[in-house]
Every structure is written in C-alpha cells, then in structure tokens.
Motif scaffolding. Structure first.
Motif, PDB file in Angstrom:
ATOM      1  N   GLN A 219       0.828  -1.196   0.000  1.00 23.78           N
ATOM      2  CA  GLN A 219       0.000   0.000   0.000  1.00 23.78           C
ATOM      3  C   GLN A 219       0.870   1.256   0.000  1.00 23.78           C
ATOM      4  O   GLN A 219       2.068   1.205   0.262  1.00 23.78           O
ATOM      5  N   ASN A 279      -5.754  -0.559  -3.035  1.00 21.11           N
ATOM      6  CA  ASN A 279      -6.352  -0.752  -1.709  1.00 21.11           C
ATOM      7  C   ASN A 279      -6.467  -2.219  -1.305  1.00 21.11           C
ATOM      8  O   ASN A 279      -7.005  -2.520  -0.234  1.00 21.11           O
ATOM      9  N   HIS A 280      -5.980  -3.113  -2.163  1.00 21.57           N
ATOM     10  CA  HIS A 280      -5.988  -4.539  -1.828  1.00 21.57           C
ATOM     11  C   HIS A 280      -4.567  -5.083  -1.684  1.00 21.57           C
ATOM     12  O   HIS A 280      -4.372  -6.295  -1.654  1.00 21.57           O
ATOM     13  N   ASP A 283      -0.468  -4.320   3.803  1.00 18.25           N
ATOM     14  CA  ASP A 283      -0.032  -3.180   4.613  1.00 18.25           C
ATOM     15  C   ASP A 283       1.205  -3.631   5.385  1.00 18.25           C
ATOM     16  O   ASP A 283       1.093  -4.396   6.347  1.00 18.25           O
ATOM     17  N   ASN A 290      -3.855  -5.563   6.288  1.00 15.63           N
ATOM     18  CA  ASN A 290      -4.986  -5.288   5.410  1.00 15.63           C
ATOM     19  C   ASN A 290      -5.767  -6.588   5.226  1.00 15.63           C
ATOM     20  O   ASN A 290      -5.338  -7.486   4.502  1.00 15.63           O
ATOM     21  N   ARG A 293      -6.778  -7.823   1.542  1.00 18.84           N
ATOM     22  CA  ARG A 293      -5.665  -7.854   0.586  1.00 18.84           C
ATOM     23  C   ARG A 293      -5.869  -8.979  -0.427  1.00 18.84           C
ATOM     24  O   ARG A 293      -6.386 -10.047  -0.093  1.00 18.84           O
TER      25      ARG A 293
END
Length: 331
Positions: A219, A279-280, A283, A290, A293
């Motif tokens: 990310q 956004n997938h 993190d 996330n 993910r």
C-alpha cells in the motif's frame, strides 16, 4: 418434447458456430499461478514442479470465464508455459530450474517436450532445464498472455531490502539494487522486445500478445531511513512503488515502438492491474494488516509471498475476461 428438441438444436448450432480460441500463458511466477492454491501440493505441474504452475491462476480463471460466457460461445484451449523465477531470456532460452547432486534420470525419462537434463562439467550434479517458453507457442495460438521482467528487475531483493529491511545496511543495499535495476532495465527491455517479436512470428499474423503490468506490491505508505553519519535519507517503500511504475510505463513505450515497427498492433499492454489491486495490497507497517488484501504476505503456501492470493487471482481473471479476446480475429 418440443422443448428438448429445441434445446438439442441450440446445442448443436452453438457447437458448430463456436470459435476456437487457443490461449498460451508465458512468463514468470505472476503468470504461472503462484499463490492461486492452498498448498504447494495443489499445483498442477508434475513434470516441472519448480515452475509452480496452476490452472487456478488468473490466466486459467480468464480462460474459464471465456468458456462459460453464454454470449461469447468460445471453444477455449488453455496452455500454461510460465515458470516461477523466469527472466526475460527464458522466453527464448532454456531455463535452469534445479541442480541436484547425483545422477540424472534414466535416458528414456531424460528428455521430454517440457524438460531436458544434462550433467555438470565434473559429472557431480544433474541440471534440470525447462524448455524455452516459446516452445509452447504454435501457429494455432490465438492469444499469448504474460508477465515478465520482475525477476530481471531484482524485485525479490528490492522487497527484502527496501520494504522488509530494518537496518541502515539494508537501506544502503536498497539504493544499490535500485541503481543496478535501472542500469540493466534497457538491456532486459530489449531482450523482452526481441522475444515478443519472435513469439508473434511463431503465432502468425492473426495472433496477439498481451503483456500485463504488475500491481503495486504494498500500500501507499512511507518509511524513512535517515542516517546523517552516512548521508542516507531514503523512503524505501516509495522507491519500490516508483520503480514499479517506471517498469510498467516502459512496457507501454515498448509496445508503441514494436507495433509501429511491425506495421500492425500485435502487442497490447494490459494497464489496469494497478487500479484493480488498489487498496488490496498488503499493509507492511508493523502491527498493521490489510484484511482485504489480494496479495499474499506470509501466509501459506510458502513461496507465495507478495504474489496474488486466491482472491487476487480470481478477481484478476474476472477483470481480464471483461476484455473478451482482446479484439483478435477468429473468423
């Protein structure tokens, strides 16, 4: 009874007018299907398990969507010739996939359409090679899909030093790897361009090649290394994201050059990957995760770290299916 006859007639007519589509997938681990299954034992390959091939990867998912799409009516053949760890030269050259102490297989098992073996100079080890990936392409191939260049760009080293690294030594190594990758980018881009032309010649003029850009692997966040004594001040994660974007852009430039040189648009760049995975991504911050993910972190199967997970492969394949057959002429 009339309904049954109409259904039978529909199936017969559909079979007669269905278009044959042969799809061949080439490239590296992002194409072979790494991360698409639950365990390593679930991969398809028995001849070359080192390639980690799976029909559940995004390419196989795409082929499955075409096969099931009621309005498309395609007879789809899907062949996976991609191999984990492949570099640009492996498209046209044999790829050393393993080297082990001891004897090679018996002569009758030594060479096949997919692998061959030979001994090292002093006969102590047996080398196992995957055949050049272009061998999977023939004049009946309509569509070639691939990702390539990530291993040439030292992505594994970039991840371990620029993202997962915690010391100034790794920060320094991160800068060195970025510099080396940028220096060699011109060379391996030319190798890829030459290979794409050779692959297209083997397909014939009606075929089309689609090169898929890579997603961001993390990310959008920053982590600064600042060491006044050594003069190091870098943002490792942002360097990796920037370099990924540079590599993806290089494919667009290469496609324009090759299509112009050949006088026909035989090469397409699928440029929606980053937006699809936005956004997938994982993190990578400490104590952060996330849960939505589509790219693996450190879960099973081991070896799929920073590759699309099963959800990622499914979503990628479904998105690619929206492109149909990329405008190829099946008449």
């Amino acid at each position: 009874m009339t309904v049954l006859w109409l259904l039978l007639l529909f199936l017969i007519i559909g079979g007669v007018f269905a278009a044959d589509v042969k799809i061949v997938q080439l490239g590296d681990s992002y194409s072979s299907g790494v991360g698409a299954v639950a365990t390593r034992h679930d991969y398809d390959e028995t001849v070359i398990p080192e390639c980690w091939r799976s029909s559940h990867g995004w390419g196989g998912q795409y082929a499955g969507h075409l096969l099931l799409a009621a309005n498309n009516n395609y007879n789809v053949t899907y062949v996976n010739g991609a191999c984990s760890g492949a570099k640009s030269h492996d498209l046209l050259q044999a790829n050393l996939v393993s080297q082990k102490w001891g004897l090679c297989p018996f002569r009758r098992k030594r060479n096949t359409a997919e692998v061959f073996y030979n001994r090292t100079r002093f006969k102590l080890k047996c080398n196992k090679y995957a055949v050049p990936q272009i061998n999977y392409v023939d004049p009946a191939t309509d569509l070639v899909l691939l990702t390539i260049g990530g291993n040439d760009a030292l992505f594994a080293q970039l991840l371990s030093n620029c993202i997962l690294g915690i010391s100034i030594r790794e920060a320094r190594k991160c800068l060195e790897i970025i510099a080396e990758a940028r220096t060699t980018q011109v060379n391996y881009t030319e190798t890829i361009k030459e290979a794409l032309v050779e692959i297209w010649y083997k397909m014939g003029e009606s075929g089309k090649i689609v090169v898929f850009q890579y997603p961001h692997l993390i990310q959008n966040y920053s982590r600064i290394w600042n060491d006044p004594r050594s003069g190091i001040y870098i943002d490792g994660p942002q360097l990796v994201r920037q370099f990924t974007e540079e590599g993806n852009h290089a494919y667009i430039v290469a496609a324009e050059e090759l299509n112009t040189a050949m006088g026909v648009e035989f090469l397409t760049i699928y440029s929606k990957t980053m937006d699809l995975f936005a956004n997938h991504e994982p993190d990578p911050r400490k104590h952060s995760r996330n849960d939505d993910r589509w790219i693996s972190e450190f879960e099973r199967p081991i070896g799929s770290v920073f590759h699309p997970n099963r959800r990622g492969h499914w979503e990628w394949g479904a998105a690619v299916a929206l492109e149909g057959v990329f405008g190829i002429d099946l008449s």
